[in-house]
Design an enzyme around this catalytic site. Sequence first.
Site, PDB file in Angstrom:
ATOM      1  N   HIS A  20       0.837  -1.204   0.000  1.00  0.00           N
ATOM      2  CA  HIS A  20       0.000   0.000   0.000  1.00  0.00           C
ATOM      3  C   HIS A  20       0.880   1.266   0.000  1.00  0.00           C
ATOM      4  CE1 HIS A  20       0.839   0.481   4.249  1.00  0.00           C
ATOM      5  NE2 HIS A  20       0.309  -0.699   4.534  1.00  0.00           N
ATOM      6  N   HIS A  23       3.710   1.611   2.503  1.00  0.00           N
ATOM      7  CA  HIS A  23       4.923   0.875   2.136  1.00  0.00           C
ATOM      8  C   HIS A  23       5.729   1.664   1.102  1.00  0.00           C
ATOM      9  CE1 HIS A  23       2.319  -2.829   3.123  1.00  0.00           C
ATOM     10  NE2 HIS A  23       3.123  -2.622   4.143  1.00  0.00           N
ATOM     11  N   CYS A 130      -5.828 -10.977  20.793  1.00  0.00           N
ATOM     12  CA  CYS A 130      -6.485 -10.479  19.576  1.00  0.00           C
ATOM     13  C   CYS A 130      -5.933 -11.265  18.379  1.00  0.00           C
ATOM     14  CB  CYS A 130      -6.239  -8.989  19.365  1.00  0.00           C
ATOM     15  SG  CYS A 130      -6.854  -8.438  17.746  1.00  0.00           S
ATOM     16  N   CYS A 133      -4.183  -8.923  15.775  1.00  0.00           N
ATOM     17  CA  CYS A 133      -2.829  -8.478  16.150  1.00  0.00           C
ATOM     18  C   CYS A 133      -1.871  -9.649  16.307  1.00  0.00           C
ATOM     19  CB  CYS A 133      -2.842  -7.739  17.482  1.00  0.00           C
ATOM     20  SG  CYS A 133      -3.797  -6.238  17.495  1.00  0.00           S
ATOM     21  N   CYS A 147     -10.208  -4.485  20.633  1.00  0.00           N
ATOM     22  CA  CYS A 147      -8.896  -4.099  20.136  1.00  0.00           C
ATOM     23  C   CYS A 147      -9.043  -2.817  19.326  1.00  0.00           C
ATOM     24  CB  CYS A 147      -8.318  -5.207  19.256  1.00  0.00           C
ATOM     25  SG  CYS A 147      -6.948  -4.625  18.234  1.00  0.00           S
ATOM     26  N   HIS A 150      -8.401  -3.430  15.536  1.00  0.00           N
ATOM     27  CA  HIS A 150      -9.219  -4.365  14.774  1.00  0.00           C
ATOM     28  C   HIS A 150     -10.705  -4.290  15.083  1.00  0.00           C
ATOM     29  CE1 HIS A 150      -5.122  -5.981  14.399  1.00  0.00           C
ATOM     30  NE2 HIS A 150      -5.514  -6.189  13.159  1.00  0.00           N
ATOM     31  N   LYS A 299      -7.462   9.270   8.333  1.00  0.00           N
ATOM     32  CA  LYS A 299      -6.749   8.013   8.178  1.00  0.00           C
ATOM     33  C   LYS A 299      -7.403   7.205   7.049  1.00  0.00           C
ATOM     34  CE  LYS A 299      -4.926   4.298  11.033  1.00  0.00           C
ATOM     35  NZ  LYS A 299      -4.766   3.737  12.372  1.00  0.00           N
ATOM     36  N   LYS A 302     -10.981   1.601   4.023  1.00  0.00           N
ATOM     37  CA  LYS A 302     -11.903   1.180   2.959  1.00  0.00           C
ATOM     38  C   LYS A 302     -13.291   1.742   3.179  1.00  0.00           C
ATOM     39  CE  LYS A 302      -9.584  -2.935   1.335  1.00  0.00           C
ATOM     40  NZ  LYS A 302      -9.188  -4.214   1.921  1.00  0.00           N
TER      41      LYS A 302
HETATM   42 ZN   LIG Z   1      -6.012  -6.390  17.140  1.00  0.00          ZN
END
Ligand SMILES: [Zn+2]
Length: 481
Positions: A20, A23, A130, A133, A147, A150, A299, A302
Amino acid sequence: MEKEKLYITTTLPYVNAEPHIGHALEFVQADAISRYFRKKLGEENVFFNVGTDEHGQKILDKSKKEGITVQEFVDKYAQRFKDFCELFFVKYDHFYRTSDPKHHKAAREFWRRCEENGDIYKKKYRGLYCVGCERFLLEKELVDGKCPDHGIEPEIKEEENYFFRLTKYRDTLLKWLEEKPDVLKPRRKLDELKTIIREAEDISISRLKENLPWGIEVPNDPDQVLYVWFDALTNYVNVIGFGEDEEKLNSWWPGIQLFGPDNVRFQGSIWQGMLASVGLPQSKRLLEHGMILGPDGRKMSKTLGNVISPFDQEAKFGAEVVRFYLLTGIATFADSAYKEEELKNMYNSRLANNFGNLLNRTIHLANSKKVEINNVKAVEKSFKEKVDRLEQDIKKFYDEYEIALAGEKIDELADWGNKYITEKEPWEESKKKEEVETILNNLSYLLHVVSEFYEPIIPLSAIKARKALEKREKIILFEKI
Ligand SMILES: [Zn+2]
Protein backbone atom coordinates in the site's frame (compact mmCIF):
# COMPACT_ATOMS: atom_id res chain seq x y z
CA MET A 1 41.13 6.30 8.45
CA GLU A 2 38.42 3.76 8.10
CA LYS A 3 35.69 4.85 5.80
CA GLU A 4 32.29 5.60 7.21
CA LYS A 5 29.66 2.99 6.45
CA LEU A 6 25.91 3.22 6.43
CA TYR A 7 23.44 0.41 6.90
CA ILE A 8 19.78 1.24 6.48
CA THR A 9 16.75 -1.00 6.71
CA THR A 10 13.01 -0.63 6.35
CA THR A 11 10.62 -2.72 8.41
CA LEU A 12 9.52 -5.94 6.76
CA PRO A 13 5.93 -5.64 5.58
CA TYR A 14 3.66 -8.50 6.47
CA VAL A 15 2.83 -10.34 3.25
CA ASN A 16 -0.86 -10.89 3.77
CA ALA A 17 -1.90 -8.17 1.35
CA GLU A 18 -0.81 -5.99 -1.55
CA PRO A 19 1.75 -3.22 -0.99
CA HIS A 20 0.00 0.00 0.00
CA ILE A 21 0.95 3.68 -0.14
CA GLY A 22 2.51 3.54 3.35
CA HIS A 23 4.92 0.87 2.14
CA ALA A 24 5.66 3.02 -0.90
CA LEU A 25 6.58 5.93 1.35
CA GLU A 26 8.85 3.89 3.59
CA PHE A 27 10.57 2.13 0.72
CA VAL A 28 11.25 5.23 -1.37
CA GLN A 29 12.44 7.18 1.67
CA ALA A 30 14.95 4.48 2.51
CA ASP A 31 15.93 4.32 -1.14
CA ALA A 32 16.51 8.07 -1.38
CA ILE A 33 18.62 8.05 1.78
CA SER A 34 20.71 5.14 0.56
CA ARG A 35 21.16 6.74 -2.85
CA TYR A 36 22.40 9.95 -1.29
CA PHE A 37 24.86 8.12 0.93
CA ARG A 38 26.02 5.83 -1.86
CA LYS A 39 27.21 8.98 -3.62
CA LYS A 40 28.69 10.45 -0.51
CA LEU A 41 30.41 7.39 0.95
CA GLY A 42 30.86 5.20 -2.11
CA GLU A 43 28.65 2.40 -3.39
CA GLU A 44 30.39 -0.31 -1.33
CA ASN A 45 29.93 1.59 1.94
CA VAL A 46 26.16 1.53 1.93
CA PHE A 47 23.93 -1.46 2.58
CA PHE A 48 20.19 -1.20 2.11
CA ASN A 49 17.88 -3.96 3.31
CA VAL A 50 14.19 -4.48 2.56
CA GLY A 51 12.11 -7.63 2.69
CA THR A 52 8.96 -9.38 3.84
CA ASP A 53 7.67 -10.83 7.11
CA GLU A 54 6.17 -14.20 6.19
CA HIS A 55 5.11 -16.14 9.29
CA GLY A 56 2.03 -16.09 11.47
CA GLN A 57 -1.59 -17.06 11.74
CA LYS A 58 -3.01 -14.49 9.36
CA ILE A 59 -0.79 -15.69 6.55
CA LEU A 60 -1.70 -19.32 7.19
CA ASP A 61 -5.40 -18.47 7.19
CA LYS A 62 -5.18 -16.44 4.02
CA SER A 63 -3.29 -19.12 2.14
CA LYS A 64 -6.05 -21.60 3.03
CA LYS A 65 -8.63 -19.16 1.77
CA GLU A 66 -6.80 -18.86 -1.53
CA GLY A 67 -6.51 -22.65 -1.70
CA ILE A 68 -2.73 -22.71 -2.09
CA THR A 69 0.06 -23.89 0.17
CA VAL A 70 1.42 -21.36 2.59
CA GLN A 71 4.80 -21.40 0.84
CA GLU A 72 3.12 -20.69 -2.50
CA PHE A 73 1.21 -17.90 -0.84
CA VAL A 74 4.25 -16.16 0.62
CA ASP A 75 6.20 -16.64 -2.61
CA LYS A 76 3.44 -14.93 -4.52
CA TYR A 77 3.21 -11.93 -2.20
CA ALA A 78 6.93 -11.55 -1.69
CA GLN A 79 7.16 -11.32 -5.47
CA ARG A 80 4.53 -8.56 -5.43
CA PHE A 81 6.79 -6.57 -3.13
CA LYS A 82 9.81 -7.21 -5.31
CA ASP A 83 7.88 -6.04 -8.39
CA PHE A 84 6.76 -3.03 -6.42
CA CYS A 85 10.36 -2.12 -5.61
CA GLU A 86 11.30 -2.43 -9.25
CA LEU A 87 8.37 -0.30 -10.32
CA PHE A 88 9.40 2.52 -7.96
CA PHE A 89 13.15 2.23 -8.57
CA VAL A 90 13.88 1.01 -5.06
CA LYS A 91 17.45 -0.18 -5.40
CA TYR A 92 18.00 -2.45 -2.41
CA ASP A 93 21.08 -4.55 -1.70
CA HIS A 94 19.15 -7.36 -0.15
CA PHE A 95 15.55 -8.54 -0.15
CA TYR A 96 15.06 -10.40 3.11
CA ARG A 97 12.47 -13.15 3.44
CA THR A 98 11.70 -14.67 6.82
CA SER A 99 10.64 -18.00 5.27
CA ASP A 100 14.21 -18.47 4.06
CA PRO A 101 15.95 -21.40 5.85
CA LYS A 102 18.94 -19.13 6.49
CA HIS A 103 16.68 -16.83 8.47
CA HIS A 104 15.34 -19.76 10.51
CA LYS A 105 18.85 -20.70 11.51
CA ALA A 106 19.84 -17.15 12.45
CA ALA A 107 16.60 -16.40 14.33
CA ARG A 108 17.07 -19.57 16.41
CA GLU A 109 20.64 -18.53 17.12
CA PHE A 110 19.36 -15.17 18.31
CA TRP A 111 16.94 -16.96 20.65
CA ARG A 112 19.73 -19.16 21.98
CA ARG A 113 21.85 -16.16 22.86
CA CYS A 114 19.01 -14.42 24.69
CA GLU A 115 18.40 -17.68 26.55
CA GLU A 116 22.07 -18.02 27.44
CA ASN A 117 21.86 -14.61 29.05
CA GLY A 118 18.96 -15.74 31.17
CA ASP A 119 16.48 -13.52 29.34
CA ILE A 120 13.98 -16.19 28.32
CA TYR A 121 11.72 -18.07 30.72
CA LYS A 122 8.58 -20.18 30.49
CA LYS A 123 5.34 -19.12 32.14
CA LYS A 124 1.68 -19.99 32.11
CA TYR A 125 -0.20 -17.09 30.70
CA ARG A 126 -3.84 -16.29 30.63
CA GLY A 127 -4.81 -13.21 28.77
CA LEU A 128 -6.79 -11.34 26.19
CA TYR A 129 -5.72 -12.40 22.76
CA CYS A 130 -6.48 -10.48 19.58
CA VAL A 131 -6.43 -12.70 16.47
CA GLY A 132 -5.93 -9.65 14.27
CA CYS A 133 -2.83 -8.48 16.15
CA GLU A 134 -1.66 -12.03 16.83
CA ARG A 135 -0.76 -11.02 20.34
CA PHE A 136 -2.05 -10.76 23.86
CA LEU A 137 -3.35 -7.30 24.62
CA LEU A 138 -3.24 -5.49 27.92
CA GLU A 139 -6.49 -4.49 29.54
CA LYS A 140 -5.56 -0.81 29.25
CA GLU A 141 -4.98 -1.12 25.51
CA LEU A 142 -8.62 -1.99 24.89
CA VAL A 143 -11.15 0.57 23.79
CA ASP A 144 -14.70 -0.34 24.84
CA GLY A 145 -13.48 -3.86 25.45
CA LYS A 146 -12.25 -4.15 21.88
CA CYS A 147 -8.90 -4.10 20.14
CA PRO A 148 -8.47 -0.49 18.93
CA ASP A 149 -6.79 -1.63 15.71
CA HIS A 150 -9.22 -4.36 14.77
CA GLY A 151 -12.46 -3.40 16.48
CA ILE A 152 -12.98 -6.97 17.67
CA GLU A 153 -13.27 -8.33 21.18
CA PRO A 154 -10.19 -10.29 22.17
CA GLU A 155 -10.64 -13.90 23.26
CA ILE A 156 -9.52 -15.24 26.63
CA LYS A 157 -6.68 -17.60 26.04
CA GLU A 158 -4.42 -19.65 28.25
CA GLU A 159 -1.08 -20.89 27.08
CA GLU A 160 2.24 -21.83 28.50
CA ASN A 161 4.68 -19.69 26.59
CA TYR A 162 8.18 -18.40 26.66
CA PHE A 163 8.71 -14.84 27.78
CA PHE A 164 11.44 -12.35 27.09
CA ARG A 165 12.75 -10.35 30.05
CA LEU A 166 12.25 -6.94 28.50
CA THR A 167 11.92 -5.33 31.93
CA LYS A 168 15.55 -6.22 32.64
CA TYR A 169 16.62 -3.69 30.01
CA ARG A 170 14.31 -0.85 30.99
CA ASP A 171 17.04 1.18 32.64
CA THR A 172 19.58 0.40 29.92
CA LEU A 173 17.21 1.69 27.26
CA LEU A 174 16.13 4.76 29.21
CA LYS A 175 19.75 5.63 29.85
CA TRP A 176 20.53 5.17 26.17
CA LEU A 177 17.81 7.67 25.22
CA GLU A 178 18.94 10.02 27.96
CA GLU A 179 22.45 10.01 26.52
CA LYS A 180 21.44 10.04 22.87
CA PRO A 181 18.16 11.88 22.59
CA ASP A 182 18.79 12.42 18.89
CA VAL A 183 18.55 8.71 18.18
CA LEU A 184 14.85 9.05 17.51
CA LYS A 185 13.61 11.24 14.74
CA PRO A 186 11.37 13.17 15.06
CA ARG A 187 12.65 14.25 18.44
CA ARG A 188 9.19 15.29 19.59
CA LYS A 189 8.27 11.59 19.82
CA LEU A 190 10.97 10.91 22.39
CA ASP A 191 8.68 11.18 25.41
CA GLU A 192 6.25 8.76 23.83
CA LEU A 193 9.03 6.22 23.35
CA LYS A 194 10.29 6.71 26.88
CA THR A 195 6.81 6.04 28.22
CA ILE A 196 6.56 2.90 26.11
CA ILE A 197 9.85 1.67 27.51
CA ARG A 198 8.96 2.58 31.08
CA GLU A 199 5.64 0.77 30.91
CA ALA A 200 6.85 -2.25 28.97
CA GLU A 201 6.42 -5.66 30.57
CA ASP A 202 8.09 -8.95 29.80
CA ILE A 203 6.60 -10.19 26.56
CA SER A 204 5.42 -13.51 25.32
CA ILE A 205 7.68 -14.61 22.49
CA SER A 206 6.41 -18.05 21.57
CA ARG A 207 3.23 -19.88 20.67
CA LEU A 208 2.13 -23.46 20.84
CA LYS A 209 3.07 -25.14 17.61
CA GLU A 210 -0.23 -27.04 17.45
CA ASN A 211 -1.96 -23.66 17.22
CA LEU A 212 0.49 -22.23 14.79
CA PRO A 213 2.28 -24.70 12.56
CA TRP A 214 3.60 -21.91 10.32
CA GLY A 215 6.53 -20.62 12.31
CA ILE A 216 10.07 -21.31 13.45
CA GLU A 217 10.54 -23.98 16.12
CA VAL A 218 11.93 -22.90 19.47
CA PRO A 219 15.39 -24.42 20.03
CA ASN A 220 15.07 -27.57 22.18
CA ASP A 221 11.28 -27.35 22.40
CA PRO A 222 9.54 -28.63 19.29
CA ASP A 223 6.11 -27.95 20.82
CA GLN A 224 6.63 -24.22 20.57
CA VAL A 225 7.30 -21.81 17.73
CA LEU A 226 8.82 -18.34 17.81
CA TYR A 227 6.29 -15.59 18.05
CA VAL A 228 6.13 -13.96 14.62
CA TRP A 229 7.44 -10.56 15.70
CA PHE A 230 10.37 -12.01 17.59
CA ASP A 231 11.54 -13.96 14.59
CA ALA A 232 10.99 -11.14 12.10
CA LEU A 233 12.81 -8.48 14.14
CA THR A 234 16.04 -10.45 14.09
CA ASN A 235 16.28 -9.92 10.32
CA TYR A 236 17.89 -6.51 10.81
CA VAL A 237 21.10 -8.06 12.07
CA ASN A 238 20.83 -11.50 10.46
CA VAL A 239 21.13 -9.95 7.03
CA ILE A 240 24.51 -8.44 7.89
CA GLY A 241 25.99 -11.59 9.35
CA PHE A 242 24.57 -12.21 12.84
CA GLY A 243 25.48 -15.69 14.08
CA GLU A 244 27.62 -16.27 11.06
CA ASP A 245 30.12 -13.55 10.37
CA GLU A 246 30.97 -11.35 13.34
CA GLU A 247 33.38 -9.19 11.43
CA LYS A 248 30.81 -8.38 8.78
CA LEU A 249 28.20 -7.72 11.46
CA ASN A 250 30.45 -5.32 13.32
CA SER A 251 31.36 -3.48 10.15
CA TRP A 252 27.69 -2.63 9.48
CA TRP A 253 25.98 -2.56 12.84
CA PRO A 254 24.63 -0.31 14.39
CA GLY A 255 22.34 0.68 11.55
CA ILE A 256 19.57 3.08 10.73
CA GLN A 257 16.00 1.87 11.01
CA LEU A 258 13.06 3.34 9.21
CA PHE A 259 9.49 2.62 10.30
CA GLY A 260 6.01 4.04 10.63
CA PRO A 261 4.32 5.45 13.76
CA ASP A 262 2.48 2.17 14.44
CA ASN A 263 5.80 0.41 14.77
CA VAL A 264 7.64 2.45 17.38
CA ARG A 265 6.93 -0.03 20.22
CA PHE A 266 8.57 -2.83 18.29
CA GLN A 267 11.50 -0.87 16.88
CA GLY A 268 12.21 1.43 19.78
CA SER A 269 11.50 -0.83 22.75
CA ILE A 270 11.21 -4.59 22.10
CA TRP A 271 13.87 -4.78 19.42
CA GLN A 272 16.23 -2.59 21.41
CA GLY A 273 15.80 -4.88 24.41
CA MET A 274 16.58 -7.86 22.21
CA LEU A 275 19.73 -6.17 20.95
CA ALA A 276 20.85 -5.44 24.51
CA SER A 277 20.20 -9.06 25.43
CA VAL A 278 22.54 -10.45 22.76
CA GLY A 279 25.12 -7.78 23.54
CA LEU A 280 24.79 -5.73 20.38
CA PRO A 281 24.77 -1.92 20.34
CA GLN A 282 21.43 -0.14 20.09
CA SER A 283 20.36 1.11 16.65
CA LYS A 284 22.24 4.15 15.37
CA ARG A 285 19.11 6.06 14.41
CA LEU A 286 15.41 5.37 14.58
CA LEU A 287 13.58 7.23 11.84
CA GLU A 288 9.85 7.32 12.32
CA HIS A 289 8.15 8.53 9.17
CA GLY A 290 4.64 9.89 9.31
CA MET A 291 1.43 8.36 8.20
CA ILE A 292 -0.06 9.12 4.81
CA LEU A 293 -3.62 10.25 5.24
CA GLY A 294 -6.38 10.28 2.67
CA PRO A 295 -7.01 13.42 0.59
CA ASP A 296 -9.61 14.40 3.19
CA GLY A 297 -6.94 14.43 5.90
CA ARG A 298 -8.37 11.36 7.62
CA LYS A 299 -6.75 8.01 8.18
CA MET A 300 -7.15 5.91 5.04
CA SER A 301 -9.77 3.21 5.30
CA LYS A 302 -11.90 1.18 2.96
CA THR A 303 -15.07 2.30 4.72
CA LEU A 304 -14.23 5.96 4.18
CA GLY A 305 -13.31 5.22 0.57
CA ASN A 306 -10.22 7.42 0.76
CA VAL A 307 -7.59 4.77 0.13
CA ILE A 308 -4.90 5.65 -2.38
CA SER A 309 -3.20 2.82 -4.24
CA PRO A 310 0.44 3.25 -5.23
CA PHE A 311 -0.22 1.14 -8.33
CA ASP A 312 -3.06 3.43 -9.48
CA GLN A 313 -0.91 6.46 -8.86
CA GLU A 314 1.94 4.98 -10.84
CA ALA A 315 -0.39 4.16 -13.74
CA LYS A 316 -1.73 7.70 -13.68
CA PHE A 317 1.42 9.76 -13.21
CA GLY A 318 4.43 7.48 -13.58
CA ALA A 319 6.71 6.18 -10.85
CA GLU A 320 9.09 9.12 -10.67
CA VAL A 321 6.33 11.68 -10.32
CA VAL A 322 4.85 9.64 -7.46
CA ARG A 323 8.31 9.31 -5.90
CA PHE A 324 8.82 13.03 -6.25
CA TYR A 325 5.60 13.77 -4.44
CA LEU A 326 6.07 11.16 -1.71
CA LEU A 327 9.56 12.46 -0.98
CA THR A 328 9.12 16.20 -1.30
CA GLY A 329 5.38 16.89 -0.99
CA ILE A 330 4.69 14.53 1.88
CA ALA A 331 6.40 15.58 5.11
CA THR A 332 9.28 13.24 5.92
CA PHE A 333 8.60 12.95 9.64
CA ALA A 334 4.97 13.97 10.11
CA ASP A 335 1.55 12.79 9.01
CA SER A 336 0.49 14.20 5.65
CA ALA A 337 -2.55 14.06 3.42
CA TYR A 338 -2.00 12.71 -0.09
CA LYS A 339 -3.61 15.10 -2.55
CA GLU A 340 -3.39 14.66 -6.30
CA GLU A 341 -3.88 18.38 -6.86
CA GLU A 342 -0.88 19.06 -4.70
CA LEU A 343 1.12 16.40 -6.51
CA LYS A 344 0.37 18.08 -9.84
CA ASN A 345 1.10 21.58 -8.58
CA MET A 346 4.32 20.58 -6.99
CA TYR A 347 5.53 18.65 -9.99
CA ASN A 348 4.55 21.42 -12.42
CA SER A 349 6.09 24.22 -10.41
CA ARG A 350 9.25 22.55 -9.22
CA LEU A 351 10.15 20.18 -12.04
CA ALA A 352 8.41 21.37 -15.20
CA ASN A 353 8.62 25.14 -14.65
CA ASN A 354 11.60 25.56 -12.44
CA PHE A 355 14.22 22.92 -13.11
CA GLY A 356 13.06 21.66 -16.53
CA ASN A 357 12.54 25.12 -17.95
CA LEU A 358 15.93 26.40 -16.82
CA LEU A 359 17.59 23.31 -18.23
CA ASN A 360 15.93 23.78 -21.62
CA ARG A 361 16.64 27.47 -21.83
CA THR A 362 20.28 27.05 -20.89
CA ILE A 363 20.93 24.28 -23.40
CA HIS A 364 18.97 26.01 -26.13
CA LEU A 365 20.74 29.35 -25.65
CA ALA A 366 24.17 27.76 -25.37
CA ASN A 367 23.56 26.10 -28.72
CA SER A 368 22.07 29.08 -30.51
CA LYS A 369 24.73 31.46 -29.16
CA LYS A 370 27.46 28.89 -29.76
CA VAL A 371 29.13 29.33 -26.38
CA GLU A 372 30.97 26.93 -24.15
CA ILE A 373 29.23 25.55 -21.05
CA ASN A 374 30.03 22.83 -18.46
CA ASN A 375 33.36 24.44 -17.68
CA VAL A 376 33.57 24.36 -13.90
CA LYS A 377 36.83 26.30 -13.79
CA ALA A 378 35.29 29.26 -15.56
CA VAL A 379 32.34 29.67 -13.20
CA GLU A 380 32.31 33.14 -11.65
CA LYS A 381 33.50 33.17 -8.06
CA SER A 382 30.55 35.01 -6.56
CA PHE A 383 28.11 32.81 -8.46
CA LYS A 384 29.83 29.66 -7.33
CA GLU A 385 29.86 30.83 -3.73
CA LYS A 386 26.13 31.35 -3.78
CA VAL A 387 25.54 27.89 -5.26
CA ASP A 388 27.95 26.31 -2.81
CA ARG A 389 26.18 27.89 0.11
CA LEU A 390 22.86 26.41 -0.95
CA GLU A 391 24.62 23.14 -1.65
CA GLN A 392 25.81 23.03 1.96
CA ASP A 393 22.24 23.54 3.13
CA ILE A 394 21.00 20.73 0.91
CA LYS A 395 23.69 18.39 2.21
CA LYS A 396 22.91 19.29 5.80
CA PHE A 397 19.31 18.25 5.28
CA TYR A 398 20.19 15.04 3.50
CA ASP A 399 22.74 14.17 6.18
CA GLU A 400 19.93 14.46 8.70
CA TYR A 401 17.58 12.35 6.50
CA GLU A 402 15.34 15.38 5.96
CA ILE A 403 14.46 14.54 2.38
CA ALA A 404 11.52 16.90 1.96
CA LEU A 405 13.51 19.83 3.33
CA ALA A 406 16.42 18.96 1.06
CA GLY A 407 13.95 18.95 -1.85
CA GLU A 408 12.77 22.41 -0.89
CA LYS A 409 16.34 23.73 -0.91
CA ILE A 410 17.08 22.15 -4.28
CA ASP A 411 14.03 23.94 -5.63
CA GLU A 412 15.27 27.17 -4.09
CA LEU A 413 18.51 26.74 -5.98
CA ALA A 414 16.73 26.11 -9.30
CA ASP A 415 14.51 29.08 -8.59
CA TRP A 416 17.47 31.31 -7.94
CA GLY A 417 18.90 30.15 -11.30
CA ASN A 418 15.70 31.21 -13.03
CA LYS A 419 15.80 34.63 -11.41
CA TYR A 420 19.41 34.97 -12.46
CA ILE A 421 18.72 34.18 -16.12
CA THR A 422 15.76 36.55 -16.18
CA GLU A 423 17.84 39.34 -14.69
CA LYS A 424 20.88 38.74 -16.91
CA GLU A 425 18.94 38.29 -20.16
CA PRO A 426 21.57 36.27 -22.05
CA TRP A 427 19.20 36.19 -25.08
CA GLU A 428 19.55 39.94 -25.62
CA GLU A 429 21.23 40.70 -28.99
CA SER A 430 23.23 43.49 -27.38
CA LYS A 431 25.07 41.13 -25.03
CA LYS A 432 28.66 40.34 -25.80
CA LYS A 433 29.51 36.74 -26.52
CA GLU A 434 31.88 36.43 -23.52
CA GLU A 435 29.23 37.78 -21.23
CA VAL A 436 26.65 35.32 -22.56
CA GLU A 437 29.13 32.52 -22.15
CA THR A 438 29.79 33.41 -18.51
CA ILE A 439 26.07 33.56 -17.70
CA LEU A 440 25.24 30.26 -19.38
CA ASN A 441 28.32 28.52 -18.05
CA ASN A 442 27.39 29.68 -14.54
CA LEU A 443 23.95 28.23 -15.04
CA SER A 444 25.27 24.93 -16.36
CA TYR A 445 27.18 24.60 -13.09
CA LEU A 446 24.06 25.29 -11.09
CA LEU A 447 22.09 22.78 -13.15
CA HIS A 448 24.69 20.11 -12.51
CA VAL A 449 24.34 20.66 -8.80
CA VAL A 450 20.55 20.62 -8.99
CA SER A 451 20.46 17.36 -10.94
CA GLU A 452 23.07 15.80 -8.68
CA PHE A 453 20.92 16.44 -5.63
CA TYR A 454 17.68 15.46 -7.32
CA GLU A 455 19.17 12.09 -8.12
CA PRO A 456 18.21 10.38 -4.83
CA ILE A 457 14.63 11.56 -5.40
CA ILE A 458 14.12 11.14 -9.17
CA PRO A 459 17.09 8.99 -10.19
CA LEU A 460 16.25 8.43 -13.85
CA SER A 461 15.27 11.96 -14.76
CA ALA A 462 18.18 13.46 -12.87
CA ILE A 463 20.68 11.36 -14.78
CA LYS A 464 18.94 12.17 -18.07
CA ALA A 465 19.12 15.86 -17.22
CA ARG A 466 22.83 15.69 -16.54
CA LYS A 467 23.48 13.79 -19.74
CA ALA A 468 21.44 16.26 -21.78
CA LEU A 469 23.44 19.08 -20.29
CA GLU A 470 26.74 17.41 -21.04
CA LYS A 471 25.72 16.59 -24.60
CA ARG A 472 23.89 19.91 -24.98
CA GLU A 473 20.86 18.05 -26.19
CA LYS A 474 17.45 19.59 -26.28
CA ILE A 475 15.18 17.54 -24.07
CA ILE A 476 11.73 17.89 -22.56
CA LEU A 477 12.13 15.95 -19.35
CA PHE A 478 9.15 17.13 -17.42
CA GLU A 479 5.96 17.49 -19.43
CA LYS A 480 3.38 19.48 -17.54
CA ILE A 481 0.58 17.45 -16.05
ZN1 LIG B 1 -6.01 -6.39 17.14
